[in-house]
Design a protein around this motif. Structure first.
Motif, PDB file in Angstrom:
ATOM      1  N   GLU A   1      45.355  35.729  45.841  1.00 59.33           N
ATOM      2  CA  GLU A   1      45.002  37.143  45.690  1.00 59.33           C
ATOM      3  C   GLU A   1      44.380  37.377  44.323  1.00 59.33           C
ATOM      4  N   ASP A   2      43.911  36.287  43.690  1.00 60.86           N
ATOM      5  CA  ASP A   2      43.303  36.395  42.367  1.00 60.86           C
ATOM      6  C   ASP A   2      42.008  37.186  42.437  1.00 60.86           C
ATOM      7  N   ASP A   3      41.761  37.964  41.396  1.00 56.30           N
ATOM      8  CA  ASP A   3      40.606  38.852  41.322  1.00 56.30           C
ATOM      9  C   ASP A   3      39.525  38.218  40.445  1.00 56.30           C
TER      10      ASP A   3
ATOM     11  N   SER B   1      36.550  39.707  39.978  1.00 62.21           N
ATOM     12  CA  SER B   1      35.576  40.774  39.710  1.00 62.21           C
ATOM     13  C   SER B   1      35.230  40.900  38.224  1.00 62.21           C
TER      14      SER B   1
END
Length: 132
Positions: free
Chosen positions: A27-29, A31
């Protein structure tokens, strides 16, 4: 004659000009990536990297768990990626392209080879178990 073949291969227009490779349970982001400062970025068990934008044409992508007969000329990067689920997912930012395949337990070395470091239209993702 025996020839090896990629685990996953596809040709697709990549809308935002980036592909994401990550552990299926991640679930690493990613962005925070700034594509103007680096052609790739890693956050935890997720990697994002630049490819040719869809408006410029499709990208040919191959994922290899063994050495291909012909390796593309430029290494975009090489990084270790945690793979606790045993599955990797390769997708674009909008999930128009999404491939899931068995990965490696614990961690995997990911080498991304390209035909052009600035605007890759062909990508080879070479995977190997850490320590091989």
């Amino acid at each position: 004659m025996v020839t090896s073949s990629p685990s996953v291969a596809f040709l697709a227009k990549i809308e935002h000009g980036c592909l994401i490779l990550q552990d299926a349970g991640s679930e690493d982001d990613v962005s925070d990536w700034d594509p103007t400062s680096s052609s790739w970025y890693r956050e935890g068990s997720s990697l994002i990297f630049s490819v040719q934008a869809g408006v410029d044409g499709p990208v040919e992508c191959e994922v290899w768990k063994s050495a291909p007969l012909t390796v593309l000329p430029s290494k975009l990067f090489e990084a270790s990626l945690a793979c606790s689920s045993g599955w990797l997912v390769l997708h674009d930012a909008n999930d128009h392209v999404r491939m899931q395949f068995s990965g490696f337990r614990d961690s995997v070395i990911c080498s991304v080879m390209v035909d052009d470091p600035q605007f890759p239209s062909k990508v080879q993702i070479l995977l190997s178990a850490e320590g091989e």
